[in-house]
Design an enzyme around this catalytic site. Structure first.
Site, PDB file in Angstrom:
ATOM      1  N   PHE A 146       0.857  -1.194   0.000  1.00  0.00           N
ATOM      2  CA  PHE A 146       0.000   0.000   0.000  1.00  0.00           C
ATOM      3  C   PHE A 146       0.887   1.235   0.000  1.00  0.00           C
ATOM      4  CE2 PHE A 146      -2.304   3.598   1.602  1.00  0.00           C
ATOM      5  CZ  PHE A 146      -3.455   3.544   0.835  1.00  0.00           C
ATOM      6  N   ASP A 231       9.189   2.952   2.295  1.00  0.00           N
ATOM      7  CA  ASP A 231       7.963   3.690   2.613  1.00  0.00           C
ATOM      8  C   ASP A 231       7.677   3.504   4.102  1.00  0.00           C
ATOM      9  OD1 ASP A 231       5.425   4.623   3.091  1.00  0.00           O
ATOM     10  OD2 ASP A 231       4.558   3.838   1.228  1.00  0.00           O
ATOM     11  N   LYS A 260       2.106  11.123   7.490  1.00  0.00           N
ATOM     12  CA  LYS A 260       1.313  10.799   8.679  1.00  0.00           C
ATOM     13  C   LYS A 260       1.846  11.478   9.960  1.00  0.00           C
ATOM     14  CE  LYS A 260      -1.302   7.018   6.895  1.00  0.00           C
ATOM     15  NZ  LYS A 260      -0.910   6.049   5.878  1.00  0.00           N
TER      16      LYS A 260
HETATM   17  C1  LIG Z   1      -1.095   6.121   4.370  1.00  0.00           C
HETATM   18  C2  LIG Z   1      -0.013   5.545   3.553  1.00  0.00           C
HETATM   19  C3  LIG Z   1       0.350   6.117   2.311  1.00  0.00           C
HETATM   20  C4  LIG Z   1      -0.423   7.227   1.665  1.00  0.00           C
HETATM   21  O1  LIG Z   1      -0.491   8.385   2.429  1.00  0.00           O
HETATM   22  P1  LIG Z   1      -1.635   9.475   2.123  1.00  0.00           P
HETATM   23  O2  LIG Z   1      -1.261  10.633   2.988  1.00  0.00           O
HETATM   24  O3  LIG Z   1      -2.933   8.850   2.495  1.00  0.00           O
HETATM   25  O4  LIG Z   1      -1.564   9.789   0.676  1.00  0.00           O
HETATM   26  C5  LIG Z   1       1.435   5.574   1.649  1.00  0.00           C
HETATM   27  N1  LIG Z   1       2.119   4.534   2.157  1.00  0.00           N
HETATM   28  C6  LIG Z   1       1.793   3.968   3.325  1.00  0.00           C
HETATM   29  C7  LIG Z   1       2.603   2.821   3.850  1.00  0.00           C
HETATM   30  C8  LIG Z   1       0.711   4.434   4.065  1.00  0.00           C
HETATM   31  O5  LIG Z   1       0.367   3.847   5.208  1.00  0.00           O
END
Ligand SMILES: *Cc1c(COP(=O)(O)O)cnc(C)c1O
Length: 409
Positions: A146, A231, A260
């Site tokens: 994701f 990520d 985040k």
């Molecule tokens: C939440 C998330 C994203 C995307 O972030 P947004 O601010 O919602 O665009 C990308 N990678 C990971 C692992 C995430 O948990």
């Protein structure tokens, strides 16, 4: 219905009537928050064990972050655009350099934008530095990943629900199984410029790869001149007990993606970090964002990082995570198939014979705990890292009730 109408139902109805229906929220309106606690507009109190998908690691209404936001707002300068300099961006980028170990950071807003930016950076590096032929660059990503919701990103998702009806997709991505070193090796070719990988696949269902996997992947990347892009948007900034989850394997990636919790839930702030030789493939005009690097976001995010460090929230995640998971494992539940956890990122997988996770989350809500299912069968518990032992005990009492009575439907 008229008689039972509450403020909460009013707000929910209004969102449902005027909003796009791209979410399936639990029926709770959060109107006030403090630490791990939230209140709905009708005065009911809940413990938030989702923490906005780990954006609220520092908890709701953190006084220091709130003050940083207020102070910056009072200067009257909340946005300058990058056409000009602002007094807060430099100190934020310096702070990011300190925690990431990378020379430079590129500020954006959302997580998905950070991912998009890293893709552009890796591709340009592939052409300018590695010498890949024009338009041939390939990035390797992983099944069950994701990374966000843009068209490019969902194009290399393995989740058909994220893709259905949104093609055609951007070429240049290859998917291999997460945790499988041999599959990765077999997918490498002369055009491979980078891998894009999560230390733990959180949205995938809190999937933790075999020990040693990241270290081996990093070694292969180095040997093959492939960028290792981590990520850490969800796993980073204390959630798993380290500032970066990659630290558990002693891996220093070429690129970190953060969002985040970098702003403690106050506003969208994200960054891509890398060393000069890589980051400097961007030159003026090659990339940008109107709000990226705005002084309000920079002030808030600088303080949000300071709070993680000063309040030792990484250490707290380790200690409290061990405590929470130890007690969770001791619950004799007929419904739990497996518990997967690192720090305060906890997934409880429900047995197929007990149905799916959502009714359990709805039941938890009745008991005052907000948690959300991920990947149908997994309940995620990821409370703010400022949670106390007493608060965990409060939660465990209720979680135990839900996990030891008949499966809700
Ligand atoms: C939440 C998330 C994203 C995307 O972030 P947004 O601010 O919602 O665009 C990308 N990678 C990971 C692992 C995430 O948990």
């Amino acid at each position: 219905m008229q008689n039972t109408a509450t403020k909460s139902t009013e707000y929910m109805d209004m969102e449902a009537q005027y909003g796009a229906h791209n979410y399936h929220p639990l029926p709770i309106v959060i109107a006030k928050g403090q630490g791990v606690w939230v209140w709905d507009p009708d005065g009911n109190k809940y413990m938030d064990c989702l923490a906005a998908y780990s954006a609220l690691n520092q908890g709701y209404n953190h006084p220091r972050i709130m003050k940083a936001a207020r102070d910056q707002m009072e200067t009257g300068v909340t946005l300058t655009s990058r056409a000009f300099y602002n007094p807060r961006l430099g100190e934020f980028l310096k702070k990011v350099a300190e925690i990431s170990g990378h020379d430079r950071a590129l500020p954006m807003n959302t997580g998905a934008e950070a991912v998009e930016s890293a893709i552009k950076m890796a591709r340009r590096w592939g052409y300018d530095v590695k010498g890949v032929a024009d338009d041939k660059a390939e990035i390797i990503a992983f099944n069950n990943n994701f990374h966000g919701r843009t068209t490019t990103i969902v194009g290399f998702s393995s989740d058909k629900e994220y893709q259905k009806g949104f093609g055609p997709f951007t070429p240049g991505f290859t998917l291999v199984d997460y945790g499988d070193v041999e599959a990765f090796k077999a997918a490498i070719n002369e055009n491979t410029v980078a891998i894009l990988i999560e230390p733990i696949q959180a949205e995938g269902g809190i999937l933790i790869p075999p020990a040693g996997y990241m270290k081996e992947m990093a070694e292969i990347c180095k040997a093959e001149n492939i960028l290792f892009m981590a990520d850490e948007i969800q796993t980073g900034l204390g959630r798993t007990g380290k500032m970066f989850a990659m630290e558990h394997e002693g891996v220093q990636p070429d690129v970190y993606l953060l969002a985040k919790a970098i702003s403690g839930g106050f506003m969208p702030v994200s960054v891509v970090t890398a060393n000069k030789d890589l980051m400097d493939v961007f030159d003026p005009g090659s990339h940008g964002s109107t709000y990226g690097g705005n002084p309000l976001g920079a002030a808030v995010a600088t303080e949000a990082i300071n709070v993680l460090i000063d309040e030792k929230l990484c250490e707290a995640a380790t200690e409290l995570g061990d405590y929470f998971v130890g007690k969770l494992r001791a619950i004799d539940s007929p419904h739990v198939k497996e518990i997967r956890a690192r720090g305060l990122l906890v997934g409880v997988e429900i047995k197929a014979s007990s149905g799916v996770a959502r009714p359990f989350c709805e039941k938890l809500k009745e008991f005052g705990i907000l948690a959300k299912e991920t990947h149908a069968s997994v309940i995620r518990f990821a409370p703010p890292l400022v949670i106390t032992k007493e608060e965990i005990d409060w939660a465990l009492e209720r979680i135990e009730k839900v996990l030891t009575t008949d499966a809700p439907v």
